[in-house]
Design an enzyme around this catalytic site. Structure first.
Site, PDB file in Angstrom:
ATOM      1  N   GLY A  27       0.829  -1.193   0.000  1.00  0.00           N
ATOM      2  CA  GLY A  27       0.000   0.000   0.000  1.00  0.00           C
ATOM      3  C   GLY A  27       0.864   1.244   0.000  1.00  0.00           C
ATOM      4  N   GLN A  60     -10.953   6.643  -0.728  1.00  0.00           N
ATOM      5  CA  GLN A  60     -11.630   7.609  -1.579  1.00  0.00           C
ATOM      6  C   GLN A  60     -11.395   9.046  -1.130  1.00  0.00           C
ATOM      7  OE1 GLN A  60     -15.736   6.513  -1.380  1.00  0.00           O
ATOM      8  NE2 GLN A  60     -15.466   4.601  -2.483  1.00  0.00           N
ATOM      9  N   GLU A 126     -13.874  16.929   5.968  1.00  0.00           N
ATOM     10  CA  GLU A 126     -14.506  15.679   6.384  1.00  0.00           C
ATOM     11  C   GLU A 126     -14.838  15.741   7.861  1.00  0.00           C
ATOM     12  OE1 GLU A 126     -12.569  12.640   3.081  1.00  0.00           O
ATOM     13  OE2 GLU A 126     -12.035  12.403   5.181  1.00  0.00           O
ATOM     14  N   HIS A 242     -16.856   2.380   9.431  1.00  0.00           N
ATOM     15  CA  HIS A 242     -17.258   3.524   8.618  1.00  0.00           C
ATOM     16  C   HIS A 242     -18.780   3.591   8.618  1.00  0.00           C
ATOM     17  CE1 HIS A 242     -17.561   6.439   5.420  1.00  0.00           C
ATOM     18  NE2 HIS A 242     -16.253   6.603   5.472  1.00  0.00           N
ATOM     19  N   ARG A 288     -16.701   9.589  13.493  1.00  0.00           N
ATOM     20  CA  ARG A 288     -17.245   8.414  12.828  1.00  0.00           C
ATOM     21  C   ARG A 288     -17.953   7.449  13.776  1.00  0.00           C
ATOM     22  NH1 ARG A 288     -12.551   6.836   8.384  1.00  0.00           N
ATOM     23  NH2 ARG A 288     -13.106   8.450   6.871  1.00  0.00           N
ATOM     24  N   HIS A 349     -13.932  -0.791   8.986  1.00  0.00           N
ATOM     25  CA  HIS A 349     -13.179   0.070   8.076  1.00  0.00           C
ATOM     26  C   HIS A 349     -11.696   0.192   8.413  1.00  0.00           C
ATOM     27  CE1 HIS A 349     -12.610   3.195   5.128  1.00  0.00           C
ATOM     28  NE2 HIS A 349     -12.273   4.094   6.036  1.00  0.00           N
ATOM     29  N   ARG A 384      -9.682   7.190  14.776  1.00  0.00           N
ATOM     30  CA  ARG A 384      -8.898   7.888  13.746  1.00  0.00           C
ATOM     31  C   ARG A 384      -9.671   9.065  13.159  1.00  0.00           C
ATOM     32  NH1 ARG A 384      -8.448   7.293   7.918  1.00  0.00           N
ATOM     33  NH2 ARG A 384     -10.145   5.778   8.057  1.00  0.00           N
TER      34      ARG A 384
END
Length: 537
Positions: A27, A60, A126, A242, A288, A349, A384
């Site tokens: 990654g 995303q 966000e 998520h 979240r 997530h 997070r």
């Protein structure tokens, strides 16, 4: 119960290759670290699929870094600490917010094409961010663009070798240091890779759960092999769900980015009513864990399997330009997000816990490093902050390489290690069925909301599968199941131990956050009881 090594081997009988730095995973953490290290080291990257297949590819929303004049690293740090619910390590967060902007510029220099508006980097906001500081690419395909650019650079670099379609079974240690890894190819051939330093960049553990935004490769391999090697593992009870994954018949749990809410989308229950005002003053942009639990509550109250995400009040042009990947994916199932509300539900997530590291990414085992989601640097705490994960990977990737450059020459270890346990021969039956059963246990007993009775039931069910550790294994799916089982036990035991609710860990029988007793970390290590570590928030 869990052994040091999954399989028997004799290093004297195995092919052996040597490299300066072994990187496990491909990654953003693995790719960036490999490129940085290749300036003065020979690097071998091992990935069980390909360079392009990782959690990063599916990211995303974007990457968080301060680039706007009206923003500041101080604000970014405050937002991160708030989201982390008292368990962030302040020094690690300061490293992230102060070094992140320079690392992002390096991504640009390496060919990453972030979106531009009016001649400047386009930024979005966000959940739980106080400012617009999220850089994105191709609207909502940020991860893919970063991996594309870095994979191209890595594949063409003469000092980087790549073994794809290879599986790392275990880390090899000698005299208290990590000296390499045992690797298996598709044809079953095993090799001992000796390295001066090993960097785990193997991603997360989304496949612990039946419903996840993670790809099939996210099977907790790095955490499990580090645990078997004796490394300290921290805060595994904190699994982020998520809030908004696509929940539609025949469709996979595709991520509907938080950036959609950042651009004004609202949540509605099946009766069409907005509901977030009853749960948090930040509404849809609350942290979240708050949004995910609110959605579950609405689903229960309305006897529904989903809620809706509504962005139909925005223009079709904005939606298609800003979220082309999400738009096209929804359209493939007959959902037009310019006209239709998107059915969504929470899904596993991100793993906040992981291999405990210092500020240079080194684990409790010398010469073993961890970077990205597999690590616990102290940045994320109990929850997070959105889009901090990609920043963390490149910031600590750079620090890991800086630390490796300072390492003394390796000692001449005796490499004649031989592991010979008495193992049950014969195939480990029904691995796929067992994996599904494990995922169901995690969803029902160790999910968004937990109780002591449920966690104890889950632990008993998981322990019934521990015969795998006394079985002769030789297939990748068997190793993956053993890794998932190891990680599932770590998460469950951590959740049982923490008798409070904090961040992504919610105990219905202990619903209140308790800083007096629980502003501390949980640390797990093989053959030891859980220990507590004071938080440096």
């Amino acid at each position: 119960m869990i052994p040091s090594y999954l399989v028997n081997f004799d290093l004297n009988d195995l092919p052996q290759i040597e490299t300066d730095i072994l990187i496990i995973g491909s990654g953003i953490a693995g790719l960036y670290t490999a490129i940085e290290a290749s300036r003065d080291h020979q690097v071998l990257m091992i990935t069980k699929k390909s360079l392009l297949e990782s959690n990063t590819r599916y990211a995303q929303g974007g990457i968080a870094a301060v680039t706007a004049e009206d923003d500041s690293p101080v604000y970014h740090m405050q937002d991160t600490l708030t989201a982390g619910a008292g368990l962030c390590r302040s020094e690690a967060v300061e490293v992230l917010v102060s070094e992140g902007p320079d690392r992002v510029q390096e991504l640009i220099q390496l060919g990453t094409a972030f979106d531009i508006e009016n001649g400047e980097l386009a930024l979005t906001q966000e959940g739980a961010h106080s400012h617009r500081r999220i850089l994105h690419a191709n609207g909502d395909a940020t991860g893919y663009e970063i991996v594309r650019a870095l994979a191209k650079e890595a594949a063409e670099h003469p000092s980087i070798s790549v073994w794809d379609e290879h599986f790392v079974i275990d880390l090899i240690t000698a005299d208290g240091e990590c000296i390499g890894a045992l690797v298996q190819a598709l044809n079953g051939q095993r090799t001992f890779v000796k390295a001066d330093a090993v960097v785990l960049c193997s991603g997360g553990a989304g496949q612990l759960y039946r419903y996840t935004t993670n790809p099939e490769v996210a099977t907790a391999d790095g955490v499990a092999m580090a645990y078997r090697a004796g490394a300290e593992i921290r805060d595994m009870e904190f699994i982020q769900f998520h809030p908004t994954s696509l929940c539609y018949p025949e469709a996979p749990r595709f991520l509907i980015s938080e950036a959609v809410r950042g651009e004004g989308a609202v949540l509605r229950n099946i009766h069409g009513n907005r509901f977030m005002e009853r749960y948090h003053p930040q509404l849809e942009l609350a942290p979240r864990d708050v949004v995910a639990r609110a959605i579950v509550s609405e689903m229960e109250d309305t006897h529904a399997t989903h809620v809706y995400l509504d962005i139909t009040h925005e223009t079709p042009e904005l939606i298609k330009r800003r979220f082309p990947t999400i738009y096209e994916n929804c359209m493939s199932y007959g959902l037009d997000m310019t006209k239709d509300w998107i059915p969504v539900a929470p899904a596993a997530h991100y793993m906040m816990g992981g291999v405990k590291t210092d500020l240079h990414g080194e684990s409790s085992i010398p010469r073993l490093f961890a970077c990205g989601e597999v690590s616990s640097t102290g940045v994320h705490g109990a929850n997070r902050l959105a889009s901090n994960s990609l920043s963390e990977a490149i910031v600590f990737g750079k620090r890991i390489v800086d630390r490796i450059r300072q390492l003394p020459d390796t000692e001449q270890h005796a490499f004649g290690l031989r592991v010979q346990r008495e193992l049950i021969t014969g195939a480990y039956d029904s691995v796929h069925v067992r994996r599904l059963a494990l995922q169901k246990v995690m969803v029902r007993q160790v999910g968004l909301r937990r109780t002591e009775s449920g966690l104890l039931k889950g632990k008993i069910l998981l322990e019934q599968e521990c015969s795998i550790f006394n079985t002769k294994l030789d297939k990748q799916e068997e190793y993956e199941f053993a890794n998932l089982l190891t990680c599932a036990l770590l998460v469950t035991e951590g959740a049982l131990y923490r008798k409070e609710s904090r961040g992504a860990h919610y105990r219905e029988d202990h619903p209140v956050r308790n800083d007096h007793h629980w502003q501390k970390h949980t640390v797990q290590q093989r053959d030891r009881e859980i220990v507590e570590e004071v938080s440096h928030a």
